[in-house]
Each structure stands twice: as C-alpha cells, then as structure tokens.
Design a protein around this motif. Structure first.
Motif, PDB file in Angstrom:
ATOM      1  N   LYS A  55       0.836  -1.206   0.000  1.00 40.60           N
ATOM      2  CA  LYS A  55       0.000   0.000   0.000  1.00 40.60           C
ATOM      3  C   LYS A  55       0.871   1.256   0.000  1.00 40.60           C
ATOM      4  N   LEU A  56       1.961   1.236   0.777  1.00 42.48           N
ATOM      5  CA  LEU A  56       2.852   2.396   0.823  1.00 42.48           C
ATOM      6  C   LEU A  56       3.585   2.552  -0.510  1.00 42.48           C
ATOM      7  N   ALA A  57       4.082   1.445  -1.042  1.00 39.27           N
ATOM      8  CA  ALA A  57       4.803   1.502  -2.317  1.00 39.27           C
ATOM      9  C   ALA A  57       3.901   1.998  -3.448  1.00 39.27           C
ATOM     10  N   GLU A  58       2.644   1.559  -3.434  1.00 42.50           N
ATOM     11  CA  GLU A  58       1.713   1.917  -4.508  1.00 42.50           C
ATOM     12  C   GLU A  58       1.121   3.312  -4.347  1.00 42.50           C
ATOM     13  N   SER A  59       1.324   3.919  -3.168  1.00 48.87           N
ATOM     14  CA  SER A  59       0.762   5.252  -2.920  1.00 48.87           C
ATOM     15  C   SER A  59       1.433   6.333  -3.756  1.00 48.87           C
ATOM     16  N   ARG A  94      14.043  -3.354   3.611  1.00 51.53           N
ATOM     17  CA  ARG A  94      12.708  -2.821   3.851  1.00 51.53           C
ATOM     18  C   ARG A  94      12.441  -1.626   2.927  1.00 51.53           C
ATOM     19  N   GLY A  95      13.493  -0.897   2.605  1.00 50.49           N
ATOM     20  CA  GLY A  95      13.343   0.208   1.672  1.00 50.49           C
ATOM     21  C   GLY A  95      12.906  -0.268   0.295  1.00 50.49           C
ATOM     22  N   VAL A  96      13.461  -1.396  -0.143  1.00 49.91           N
ATOM     23  CA  VAL A  96      13.060  -1.985  -1.417  1.00 49.91           C
ATOM     24  C   VAL A  96      11.587  -2.412  -1.348  1.00 49.91           C
ATOM     25  N   GLU A  97      11.212  -3.066  -0.246  1.00 51.10           N
ATOM     26  CA  GLU A  97       9.853  -3.599  -0.102  1.00 51.10           C
ATOM     27  C   GLU A  97       8.786  -2.504  -0.039  1.00 51.10           C
ATOM     28  N   THR A  98       9.145  -1.340   0.480  1.00 54.81           N
ATOM     29  CA  THR A  98       8.176  -0.251   0.636  1.00 54.81           C
ATOM     30  C   THR A  98       8.270   0.803  -0.466  1.00 54.81           C
ATOM     31  N   GLY A  99       9.232   0.635  -1.364  1.00 51.60           N
ATOM     32  CA  GLY A  99       9.408   1.613  -2.431  1.00 51.60           C
ATOM     33  C   GLY A  99      10.015   2.925  -1.966  1.00 51.60           C
ATOM     34  N   ALA A 100      10.771   2.885  -0.857  1.00 53.84           N
ATOM     35  CA  ALA A 100      11.361   4.105  -0.300  1.00 53.84           C
ATOM     36  C   ALA A 100      12.429   4.685  -1.224  1.00 53.84           C
ATOM     37  N   LYS A 101      12.538   6.003  -1.200  1.00 52.98           N
ATOM     38  CA  LYS A 101      13.558   6.700  -1.998  1.00 52.98           C
ATOM     39  C   LYS A 101      14.943   6.579  -1.375  1.00 52.98           C
TER      40      LYS A 101
END
Length: 281
Positions: A55-59, A94-101
């Motif tokens: 959900k966070l990555a797709e936001s 976790r950054g990869v999993e959440t789409g973090a910059k």
C-alpha cells in the motif's frame, strides 16, 4: 524552471506503516514522509506486513526510512558494529519492499578509538552494504551529526573524508539536518550563512544532497547540542529556511521536519515552510 521541494515530516505509523503513516501525513498536510520501520531505540529486525508495504509503495508518496539511533559503524565495540551492519542491511531491504527513496543513517562516532581506525571500519563494513543495493533500490543517505564527542562527521567539510572512505560510491548520498549543521558551527542564521554552507556542500559532494531535515535549534550556533525546535521558534529563525529552499543545491530536494510536538504543531511547521517556499504571506 526551479524544481519545488516537497515538504513533509517524520510521521507516526500506529495502525500500520501505510495506514497510520498516510493518515498522519494527511493530518499535517505533508507532501512526503519519513518513517521508522523498526524500534528507533533497539536492534530488533522488525518484519514488515506485505499488505502495508504494498500500500505504501503503490501510494506514490516520496518515502524515506530512518535507521535506529543506536547504529554506529565507527564504534570500537564488535557487538555494536555487527548489529549496525545487520540493521542497515535489513532497513535497506525494507526500503526496497516499501518503495522508499532512501534510507537515512547517522554518520556515527569513533567513541574511544582513533578516527582513522573508525573510518577504516566505515570502508570495511558500510561500503559492502552500498554494493548490495539493487537497481531501483533506495540510496543510503549519510546524516552528519551535531558535533558532540568523537563524531566522525558534523560539518559539511567532514563529509569529504567520510565519502572518500566509501570510495565515493554513487549510492552514498547526503541528508543535511539544519539543527545539526547549526550546532556543529555552520551559522545558518547569519546573513549569507545558508548560501555559504550549501555552496560548500555542493563543492564537496555535487548532486548528492537527497534530503533536508528542517529543524530549528534550541541552542546557539556551535553548541554541539542536538535539540530540535519548531520552525522559527529557535536560534536559526524562519528566514534561513526560505534561503535554503531558494538555493540551487536544494532544488527538488524533499524537506522533512523532525520538530517537537504532534499533530497541530507539525501542521504549523509544514504550513510555515510551504509559505516560505512559495513566497506567500
């Protein structure tokens, strides 16, 4: 045309990384967010919830993750060093999993050992983690500290030997905290102080500034004390933040508050920074 910086804050994630984080983001009027994905004062490697991560990555929200405060790659303690490696490796994943910059890490302290030995540890233990970051994964953002004790990096100039210890790896980038920089001796409140500081940063590490932590300071310039204050309520004052957002090195770079209080106080800080950015009364 100058790119506008997104303005946001470190958000609370009660109820879920995305559910709670995005809700708090809306409450304070943030345009980007920073989160913890583990206990900020512990070593536990918290497993994420796939639905919240997705959900966070797709936001599409620009998200940064801050690693726990205990991490220190300059520590003479083998246990601290091993835990630091494990936590940063976990947080980058976790950054990869959440789409973090990006993943933000404090640059650490030599504690009781010689500075050169600590920098050798940075090379030996942090550089391999940079090599492990996959294409499309988050950058690792190095955050200089306020100058207390035997810290390895406080002033902008300290970034040069630190980045050299990492072989100037392209995934090693920078998070500049205004309270830390001020406390370390960069007089951002002085006329031209912001420009001088950012000019120096750009000369040493051009293009590597990826995030600004916008925090006023409860203490005076050079105090070497890390005590954040709300924007305009401390010794930096509000005007330097307007100067900061007009500097070419900050064009398009996200601005994230880590100021005291919750809810309404954070909304006030973000609203003020937006006005300073946009030149509105």
């Amino acid at each position: 045309m100058t790119l506008k910086s997104l303005i946001g804050g470190h958000v609370f994630v009660a109820g879920g990384l995305a559910t709670g984080g995005l809700k708090y983001m809306a409450e304070i009027g943030a345009e980007m967010i920073q989160v913890f994905v583990t206990n900020p004062r512990g070593w536990a490697l918290t497993v994420g919830k796939p639905d919240e991560d997705a959900k966070l990555a797709e936001s599409g929200v620009d998200t940064f993750i801050h690693v726990p405060h205990l991490v220190n790659f300059g520590s003479p303690s083998p246990e601290t060093l091993a835990n630091s490696v494990a936590v940063v490796r976990h947080t980058l994943r976790r950054g990869v999993e959440t789409g973090a910059k990006g993943v933000v890490v404090h640059t650490g302290s030599a504690v009781t050992q010689p500075r050169d030995d600590a920098l050798r540890q940075i090379h030996e233990h942090l550089l391999p983690l940079l090599e492990e970051i996959p294409d499309g994964g988050p950058d690792l953002l190095l955050e200089p500290m306020a100058g207390q004790g035997a810290v390895l990096c406080a002033t902008v100039q300290d970034l040069e030997p630190y980045l050299a210890a990492l072989d100037w790896h392209p995934r090693a980038t920078v998070c500049l905290d205004t309270c830390h920089a001020f406390s370390a001796g960069h007089d951002l409140a002085a006329e031209g102080g912001v420009q001088e500081t950012l000019d120096a940063l750009h000369k040493i590490a051009p293009g590597r500034l990826k995030l600004v932590h916008a925090n006023d300071s409860k203490d005076t310039c050079g105090s070497k004390r890390d005590r954040h204050e709300n924007i305009g309520a401390g010794h930096i004052g509000s005007r330097p933040f307007a100067d900061l957002m007009r500097h070419p090195a900050v064009a398009g770079v996200p601005i994230c508050i880590e100021t005291p209080g919750k809810g309404e106080k954070h909304r006030e800080d973000i609203t003020l920074l937006k006005k300073l950015r946009d030149g509105t009364p």
